[in-house]
Design a protein around this motif. Structure first.
Motif, mmCIF file in Angstrom:
data_model
loop_
_atom_site.group_PDB
_atom_site.id
_atom_site.type_symbol
_atom_site.label_atom_id
_atom_site.label_comp_id
_atom_site.label_asym_id
_atom_site.label_seq_id
_atom_site.Cartn_x
_atom_site.Cartn_y
_atom_site.Cartn_z
ATOM 1 N N TYR A 1 0.843 -1.202 0.000
ATOM 2 C CA TYR A 1 0.000 0.000 0.000
ATOM 3 C C TYR A 1 0.876 1.251 0.000
ATOM 4 C CZ TYR A 1 -3.568 3.390 1.325
ATOM 5 O OH TYR A 1 -4.402 4.480 1.347
ATOM 6 N N VAL A 2 1.896 1.257 0.835
ATOM 7 C CA VAL A 2 2.794 2.410 0.910
ATOM 8 C C VAL A 2 3.502 2.615 -0.425
ATOM 9 C CG1 VAL A 2 4.869 3.327 2.013
ATOM 10 C CG2 VAL A 2 3.101 2.253 3.404
ATOM 11 N N LYS A 3 3.952 1.513 -1.019
ATOM 12 C CA LYS A 3 4.654 1.595 -2.308
ATOM 13 C C LYS A 3 3.755 2.195 -3.384
ATOM 14 C CE LYS A 3 6.766 -1.382 -5.766
ATOM 15 N NZ LYS A 3 6.991 -2.771 -6.162
ATOM 16 N N ARG A 4 2.519 1.740 -3.445
ATOM 17 C CA ARG A 4 1.615 2.255 -4.465
ATOM 18 C C ARG A 4 1.167 3.681 -4.170
ATOM 19 N NH1 ARG A 4 -2.381 -2.600 -5.678
ATOM 20 N NH2 ARG A 4 -3.359 -1.014 -6.984
ATOM 21 N N ALA A 5 1.027 4.024 -2.891
ATOM 22 C CA ALA A 5 0.673 5.406 -2.531
ATOM 23 C C ALA A 5 1.800 6.356 -2.929
ATOM 24 C CB ALA A 5 0.396 5.499 -1.031
ATOM 25 N N VAL A 6 3.039 5.941 -2.700
ATOM 26 C CA VAL A 6 4.184 6.766 -3.105
ATOM 27 C C VAL A 6 4.235 6.868 -4.633
ATOM 28 C CG1 VAL A 6 6.705 6.901 -3.124
ATOM 29 C CG2 VAL A 6 5.505 6.347 -1.000
ATOM 30 N N VAL B 1 -1.643 17.766 -18.804
ATOM 31 C CA VAL B 1 -2.020 17.556 -17.403
ATOM 32 C C VAL B 1 -3.253 16.656 -17.299
ATOM 33 C CG1 VAL B 1 -2.823 18.714 -15.300
ATOM 34 C CG2 VAL B 1 -0.934 19.670 -16.584
ATOM 35 N N GLY B 2 -4.173 16.774 -18.223
ATOM 36 C CA GLY B 2 -5.356 15.912 -18.219
ATOM 37 C C GLY B 2 -4.999 14.445 -18.357
ATOM 38 N N THR B 3 -4.006 14.140 -19.174
ATOM 39 C CA THR B 3 -3.559 12.758 -19.351
ATOM 40 C C THR B 3 -2.937 12.228 -18.064
ATOM 41 O OG1 THR B 3 -3.119 13.239 -21.672
ATOM 42 C CG2 THR B 3 -2.101 11.261 -20.759
ATOM 43 N N VAL B 4 -2.128 13.051 -17.421
ATOM 44 C CA VAL B 4 -1.504 12.636 -16.169
ATOM 45 C C VAL B 4 -2.565 12.497 -15.079
ATOM 46 C CG1 VAL B 4 0.244 13.218 -14.453
ATOM 47 C CG2 VAL B 4 0.668 13.712 -16.848
ATOM 48 N N HIS B 5 -3.572 13.358 -15.106
ATOM 49 C CA HIS B 5 -4.672 13.224 -14.137
ATOM 50 C C HIS B 5 -5.391 11.903 -14.335
ATOM 51 C CE1 HIS B 5 -9.029 13.755 -13.123
ATOM 52 N NE2 HIS B 5 -8.450 13.879 -11.950
ATOM 53 N N ALA B 6 -5.637 11.510 -15.568
ATOM 54 C CA ALA B 6 -6.304 10.232 -15.837
ATOM 55 C C ALA B 6 -5.466 9.075 -15.304
ATOM 56 C CB ALA B 6 -6.543 10.078 -17.334
ATOM 57 N N GLU B 7 -4.150 9.166 -15.473
ATOM 58 C CA GLU B 7 -3.259 8.117 -14.966
ATOM 59 C C GLU B 7 -3.308 8.061 -13.435
ATOM 60 O OE1 GLU B 7 1.512 6.999 -14.990
ATOM 61 O OE2 GLU B 7 0.812 8.764 -16.056
ATOM 62 N N ALA B 8 -3.228 9.205 -12.779
ATOM 63 C CA ALA B 8 -3.272 9.243 -11.309
ATOM 64 C C ALA B 8 -4.624 8.759 -10.800
ATOM 65 C CB ALA B 8 -2.989 10.657 -10.818
ATOM 66 N N SER B 9 -5.680 9.163 -11.471
ATOM 67 C CA SER B 9 -7.023 8.765 -11.057
ATOM 68 C C SER B 9 -7.226 7.263 -11.192
ATOM 69 C CB SER B 9 -8.059 9.509 -11.892
ATOM 70 O OG SER B 9 -9.349 9.191 -11.477
ATOM 71 N N GLU C 1 -4.862 4.940 -11.150
ATOM 72 C CA GLU C 1 -4.037 4.272 -10.135
ATOM 73 C C GLU C 1 -4.681 4.381 -8.751
ATOM 74 O OE1 GLU C 1 -1.274 2.341 -10.355
ATOM 75 O OE2 GLU C 1 -1.642 2.447 -12.516
ATOM 76 N N PHE C 2 -5.273 5.531 -8.463
ATOM 77 C CA PHE C 2 -5.957 5.715 -7.182
ATOM 78 C C PHE C 2 -7.167 4.786 -7.084
ATOM 79 C CE2 PHE C 2 -9.098 7.960 -4.523
ATOM 80 C CZ PHE C 2 -8.397 7.975 -3.328
ATOM 81 N N ASP C 3 -7.924 4.662 -8.180
ATOM 82 C CA ASP C 3 -9.075 3.751 -8.186
ATOM 83 C C ASP C 3 -8.634 2.305 -7.977
ATOM 84 O OD1 ASP C 3 -10.744 5.895 -8.561
ATOM 85 O OD2 ASP C 3 -10.985 5.573 -10.731
ATOM 86 N N LYS C 4 -7.536 1.899 -8.610
ATOM 87 C CA LYS C 4 -7.008 0.544 -8.406
ATOM 88 C C LYS C 4 -6.598 0.333 -6.952
ATOM 89 C CE LYS C 4 -5.020 0.135 -13.022
ATOM 90 N NZ LYS C 4 -3.737 0.059 -13.765
ATOM 91 N N LEU C 5 -5.990 1.353 -6.364
ATOM 92 C CA LEU C 5 -5.578 1.272 -4.958
ATOM 93 C C LEU C 5 -6.805 1.096 -4.054
ATOM 94 C CD1 LEU C 5 -2.981 1.592 -3.140
ATOM 95 C CD2 LEU C 5 -3.706 3.959 -2.849
ATOM 96 N N GLU C 6 -7.876 1.832 -4.348
ATOM 97 C CA GLU C 6 -9.109 1.684 -3.571
ATOM 98 C C GLU C 6 -9.687 0.283 -3.693
ATOM 99 O OE1 GLU C 6 -11.569 4.900 -5.146
ATOM 100 O OE2 GLU C 6 -11.588 5.757 -3.131
ATOM 101 N N LEU C 7 -9.638 -0.283 -4.895
ATOM 102 C CA LEU C 7 -10.185 -1.625 -5.105
ATOM 103 C C LEU C 7 -9.332 -2.700 -4.429
ATOM 104 C CD1 LEU C 7 -11.268 -1.379 -8.850
ATOM 105 C CD2 LEU C 7 -12.755 -1.446 -6.835
#
Length: 172
Positions: free
Chosen positions: A77-82, A99-107, A109-115
């Protein structure tokens, strides 16, 4: 007849020109700023300082909560959060049109982390990451004028400070 028409047209333009010149006299900058603009600028600076103090206090509280909860976080979890923090940092160094493309990537990854870590949804790290991804979404939705104005700059500074603080706590 021609002379009368020319005289009327000339008189009309003379009145318009005179009105324009008298009206524009107020638009020319003076050597001294007016007191109302000085007051507005001082109020803006006070508001900005107050807001930055509140953000710093919120950041400190969030990081102390993350530090308290850190033993409960799995190494994965820490590794993926970093990793998400790195993506958000990359967005701050990216041209505006990407920036929109990078936002989609971050979003994503965040959704995968939540799942993958549903039990961590109530953690302080989750709230901090959510805030960063949300701010990144706001940054990506700004038009060019707002992106380069104080709006975009303030979001970028806040994100940069949040990323640095969270990274310092998560990587120990």
């Amino acid at each position: 007849m021609k002379f009368a028409c020319r005289l009327v047209i000339f008189s009309f333009f003379a009145v318009v020109l005179f009105s324009f010149l008298c009206g524009c006299a107020n638009f020319y900058p003076t050597s001294q700023p007016t007191s109302s603009s000085q007051e507005w600028h001082a109020a803006y600076e006070r508001n900005l300082a107050r807001r930055r103090e509140e953000e710093a206090q919120h950041r400190a509280e969030l990081c102390s909560r993350i530090a308290e909860e850190l033993p409960q976080y799995s190494p994965e979890y820490v590794k993926r959060a970093v990793g998400i923090l790195g993506i958000c940092q990359k967005a701050l160094e990216t041209p505006q049109f990407l920036v929109g493309t990078v936002h989609a990537e971050a979003s994503s990854e965040f959704d995968k982390l939540e799942l993958d870590f549903p039990a961590m949804k109530s953690s302080a790290a989750h709230r901090g990451l959510f805030s960063l991804v949300y701010d990144l979404g706001m940054l990506s939705s700004l038009d060019a004028d707002d992106f380069n104005s104080n709006v975009g700059i303030n979001i970028g500074y806040r994100m940069s400070d949040d990323i640095s603080a969270m990274r310092a706590v998560l990587i120990k």
